[in-house]
Design an enzyme around this catalytic site. Structure first.
Site, PDB file in Angstrom:
ATOM      1  CD  GLU A   1      34.395  39.381  32.809  1.00 27.35           C
ATOM      2  OE1 GLU A   1      35.541  39.108  32.405  1.00 27.35           O
ATOM      3  OE2 GLU A   1      34.138  40.394  33.489  1.00 27.35           O
TER       4      GLU A   1
ATOM      5  CB  CYS B   1      39.853  39.696  32.248  1.00 27.88           C
ATOM      6  SG  CYS B   1      41.634  39.763  31.972  1.00 27.88           S
TER       7      CYS B   1
ATOM      8  CD  GLU C   1      43.053  43.218  32.274  1.00 29.92           C
ATOM      9  OE1 GLU C   1      41.878  42.873  32.013  1.00 29.92           O
ATOM     10  OE2 GLU C   1      43.843  42.533  32.927  1.00 29.92           O
TER      11      GLU C   1
ATOM     12  CE  LYS D   1      41.745  45.710  47.716  1.00 36.54           C
ATOM     13  NZ  LYS D   1      41.433  44.290  48.064  1.00 36.54           N
TER      14      LYS D   1
END
Length: 486
Positions: free
Chosen positions: A393, A296, A262, A188
């Site tokens: 983040e 990331c 991850e 997906k």
């Protein structure tokens, strides 16, 4: 310093043929959904509607999983590694042959600069297929099984969910090792960037990949949830936010389903007083402003030794005045569009909070386009460890600057975060690099560079940055079993 002026150098859109609408890729064919819901994918740079995308239902996901299971039992799981490798080599070559087409489509759908899609994303995606094609017939020599144990075997059907920041590259990170090890896939893509995954489906057809080996279902959170919860999936591979990763871990807890996660990061880029400053500045820029900071492992926290702080910041600001923000299809553009309105709101919110908490904000003069989602390269100085901008983040072109005096303090500050995905160390001393790498709780530590990737090198994190590795020999481990559970 003389300033170079660049004439527009736009890449042509004519190499891409975008359909008005796309179905689901199940069993080797594009098929209609059992439902009637769809959504638009748009260009972040212009807000132009690119295509109408089908939103897969739970029934569609079930069809895809069953197609993958049939292909696994009937063809792919039984095929020799050498023959599987031939298919992966074929896919890799097709990605190279159609590289310009993929690069333009990625830039249109994602908003990243064409030079990054052209020079980084697409070549690396092909490289992952080339690399894993070479492993397909050598798995028993990869050290994946204990001495005297059973040789490694595929797990079965793998459900994979990828993010919007590197759509095709993340697809290759997931699909290439899964196929090399003999598994079949239901993938997906992110709802804001589905187009290169759907173009990859055409590559699978062009490569004559057996039907059902790769299936692609498009949609948002409900589609991903249906895939994660499906009882016919043997492993989940996810790249995305820590929040969603935790939800996936809760969902599969107590089941036989394996997972590779991850997740987010808040990497420290650490500059010592003996570092080559000009080289370090380039690494800082690449660490946080590459791909608009939608990375990331971005070096979003700059830790500078106090004695060189002023020099580093002065040179960094001067360098940022040369950053070109604008049309992602222009080959001169350094910083493209933010991927979505929702992500832009998130960046604005955290930047506003940083100012309210006392950090000093600076951006170079730049004219942002009137349409689309844009945010200038931004540096916050005077940041404290307790500021949210130093802990959360941002996932945007925003750099937080902190200082340190000793290596021990640098380590303490770098590790003072819930994340542990990556870090960078800039120094002239090899012994210091090795000591720092040993002390830092990060899955990847770069020395005098940043954001360097290779298919042969494993990537992954500690703590809330997830678990498992992708790439290299270590990345194969998550896609094989050596026990009696299969």
């Amino acid at each position: 310093m003389p300033r170079f002026e660049y004439a527009p150098a736009p890449e042509s859109r004519s190499v891409v043929d975008i359909r008005s609408s796309y179905g689901l890729f199940i069993g080797g064919e594009f098929v209609e959904s059992s439902g009637d819901t769809s959504f638009k994918t748009i260009s972040p740079a212009t807000e132009e509607v690119l295509a109408d995308i089908t939103e897969a239902t739970a029934d569609d996901v079930d069809r895809a999983v069953k197609a993958a299971r049939q292909a696994y039992r009937g063809v792919w799981g039984r095929m020799s590694g050498a023959d599987r490798g031939k298919y992966l080599f074929r896919i890799a070559r097709l990605l190279q042959e159609r590289a310009r087409e993929f690069a333009v489509l990625e830039t249109l759908d994602n908003g990243k600069p064409i030079k990054e899609a052209r020079d980084v994303d697409i070549p690396l995606a092909a490289a992952h297929f080339f690399y894993h094609a070479g492993w397909a017939d050598k798995l028993e020599y990869a050290g994946l099984a204990p001495a005297g144990g059973r040789p490694p075997r595929p797990i079965g059907v793998v459900g994979q969910v990828i993010p919007w920041n590197f759509p095709l590259l993340m697809l290759s990170w997931k699909i290439a090792p899964a196929l090399a090890c003999g598994n079949t896939v239901v993938l997906k893509p992110a709802e804001t960037t589905p187009l290169t995954a759907l173009l990859f489906a055409e590559v699978c057809q062009q490569a004559d990949l057996p039907p059902g080996v790769v299936n692609i279902v498009t949609g948002a959170g409900d589609t991903g949830r249906a895939l994660v919860e499906h009882p016919g999936v043997d492993k989940i591979a996810f790249t995305g936010s820590t929040e969603v990763g935790k939800a996936i871990a809760r969902t599969i807890a107590g089941t036989r389903v394996r997972a590779t996660l991850e997740l987010g990061g808040k990497a420290a880029n650490i500059v010592f007083d003996d570092a080559p400053v000009d080289q370090a500045v380039e690494g800082i820029v690449n660490g946080i402003f590459f791909n608009q900071g939608h990375v990331c492992c971005a070096g979003s926290r700059l830790l500078v030794q106090e004695s060189v702080h002023d020099e580093v910041i002065r040179k960094l600001k001067r360098r940022l005045t040369t950053i070109r923000v604008g049309d992602p299809l222009d080959k001169n553009t350094d910083l493209g569009a933010i991927n979505s309105a929702a992500q832009l709101d998130r960046i604005r919110e955290l930047s506003g909070i940083a100012e309210a908490e006392g950090a000093e904000r600076w951006s170079p003069p730049c004219d942002l386009p009137s349409r689309g989602f844009w945010f200038p390269p931004t540096v916050f100085t005077g940041v404290a460890q307790t500021h949210r901008i130093a802990q959360e983040e941002v996932f945007g072109p925003v750099l937080s600057v902190l200082t340190f005096r000793t290596p021990q303090e640098a380590v303490a500050k770098a590790n003072n975060t819930p994340y542990g995905l990556s870090a960078g160390v800039w120094t002239d001393k090899g012994s210091r690099i090795l000591w720092m790498a040993d002390q830092l709780r990060a899955g990847v530590v770069w020395a005098n560079t940043f954001n360097k990737f290779d298919p042969t090198s494993p990537f992954g994190g500690f703590k809330e940055s997830g678990y498992g590795r992708e790439g290299g020999r270590h990345g194969l481990e998550g896609y094989v079993t050596t026990g009696d559970d299969q």
